[in-house]
Design a protein around this motif. Sequence first.
Motif, short mmCIF file in Angstrom:
data_model
loop_
_atom_site.label_atom_id
_atom_site.label_comp_id
_atom_site.label_asym_id
_atom_site.label_seq_id
_atom_site.Cartn_x
_atom_site.Cartn_y
_atom_site.Cartn_z
N GLU A 190 15.29 7.60 -13.08
CA GLU A 190 15.79 8.93 -12.72
C GLU A 190 14.77 10.04 -13.01
OE1 GLU A 190 18.77 9.66 -11.24
OE2 GLU A 190 19.11 7.51 -11.06
N ILE A 204 22.75 10.92 -17.96
CA ILE A 204 22.43 9.50 -17.74
C ILE A 204 23.03 8.65 -18.86
CG2 ILE A 204 20.51 7.85 -17.62
CD1 ILE A 204 18.86 10.28 -16.39
N ARG A 261 17.04 3.20 -16.78
CA ARG A 261 17.72 4.30 -16.08
C ARG A 261 16.98 5.62 -16.26
NH1 ARG A 261 24.26 3.31 -16.04
NH2 ARG A 261 24.16 1.10 -15.46
N ARG A 277 19.96 16.35 -18.31
CA ARG A 277 19.94 15.14 -17.46
C ARG A 277 19.94 13.87 -18.33
NH1 ARG A 277 21.40 13.15 -14.13
NH2 ARG A 277 19.76 12.18 -12.89
N GLY A 279 12.07 9.20 -10.14
CA GLY A 279 12.91 9.90 -9.18
C GLY A 279 12.64 11.39 -9.15
#
Length: 614
Positions: free
Chosen positions: A298, A344, A294, A340, A302
């Motif tokens: 991200e 997450i 993850r 962030r 990402g």
Amino acid sequence: AAPAPRAAPVADLVAAVDIPYTRFTLDNGLTVLVHEDHKAPVVAVSVWYNVGSKDEPAGKTGFAHLFEHLMFGGSENAPGSYFTPMRNMGATDMNGTTYFDRTNYFETVPTPALEQALFMESDRMGYMLGAISQETLDLQRGVVQNEKRQGDNQPYGLNQYKQLEALFPEGHPYRHSTIGSMADLDAASMQTVRDWFTSNYGPNNAVLVLAGDITPAKARELTDKYFGPIAKGPVNTPNQAPVPTLAAPVNETTRDRVSNAQVEISWAVPGMLDADSVPLSVAASVLGGLASSRLDNELVRGEQTAVSVSAGNSAFHRVGIFEMSAMVKPGEDPAAVEARMREILNGLIADGPTQDEINRVVTQYASRRIQGLEQVGGFGGKATALAEGQLYAGDPEFYKKQLAAYAAVTPAQVKAAMQKWLTRPAYTLTTLVGQREAYQEAAAAPSGANHTPAPEIQRKARMAKPEIGQVANVDFPAVERTRLSNGMEVIYAHRDATPTTKIAIDFDAGLAADDRAKLGLQTLMLDLMDEGTQTLNATQLAEAQEALGATITTGATMDSSLIQLSALTPNLQPSVALMADVVRRPAFAPAELERLRATRLSRIAAERTQPAAL
């Protein structure tokens, strides 16, 4: 998107893992484990002492690690460095390590050299102290101090001390690092050093594993001969240690000579024998251990605010450290990246992982474990698996229990473990780019090492060191060759020690073929090849490998370019199909190129902060 590859059930893979062994105990308390494996004329010798840095009392930090060095420096009947005679007998995978919970020594030797290896291992267990002169002690103190300086001078090299001191209270066995205090080592007298050895390195505080070309009957004969005469040591009970909880979150910022800011968030959690340890390790992989984790998806692929991320659960004997970290992309705000990371994490805590994520984690874990067991020795072979289980759990088959726990873990168990342990206050350390804070090597060190004399030890005479027998030529597997219709040569060697297959595709051009005006182009191209194909994007390609327990890597030497596959044989067909997709149909997506370019430039900047690279 392409359909997900069909993989063999993880339970089937796990059920097939087995290391048959025989266990016996000598009269002096030495536990011996024997695994018979005649595929090659070698034997792995692994000696594990149930003592590590967590067992060091105040004032004696670093003693376990110091003894790892001293025990390589020669014993009473095998004087001089152990490295030269071990190399001369053809030893491979030869090393020693010390950590919080153990000190171990291991080597893999040709069968005719086994007796000499056992003589040497038994000599440093039972006939050591007479070989430690004041000169030897001072020499090894200096070696350890230099090792500490090397570690401390790495980028982020002081962070481990900050983390341990923040997570563990004063007096906790895991609070100090294995390297220890240079002041403690300098203050140690010869008698103090001798007392530490006598208290901790007796045969009744050790496990000996012999894995390879040996029978249990022969093992008993040889261990009785070489280790049997060693006297039992004092009863040793390794330190217990509770899992501490911080009273409130602790946030610390430091500066260092680094190329990238870094954010690390960590918690003290239970150790390897706790039922929550495997669920926490699975959580860490879902969060930042998989290539498709993850945090990777991200922050790296990402939003591209980090150049690399990781998460892991370091499970020690009594406690563990759960940690997630991100290397911040230059120009990005570390505080925003940290926020962030927490978002997450909190999403995973709230909802738990998916069954698909767990399947990929478990398949990858089983694959790595199975592939490691192809070796009898080394850092991760059969001898290590048996020794760790016996030392920490009193069960040589503890590795099976771990595999079974991974195979059976559920999203609910992972969610519950995270909610129990990762909603507690965390320690957050942010490292910013700048000048390192003032740091003194060993502030409390006395002006010189302690030279208080101790009585001379009468050396104990032993049998002569055994000679090495004649080493026969090795019988290699038969090699078969064929050629595909397109001219590609295929070379195959059959081995069935583990249900794994490795494939390497080798192209006849490497770093030396790079255009001088575009140095690094060839390796950047190779890096891009496993970042997506024409049918699978980077995340899908990572997920497909994880689902199969396969690993596809690219690399280069001066003269060749390599694409390699490590696969579980039950999943070979879809794994080879995936490899073919990478080789024949790489996407070379412009967005991935820009991401990898930024990562590469960041890595080059990081090299400029590393002493060895400079």
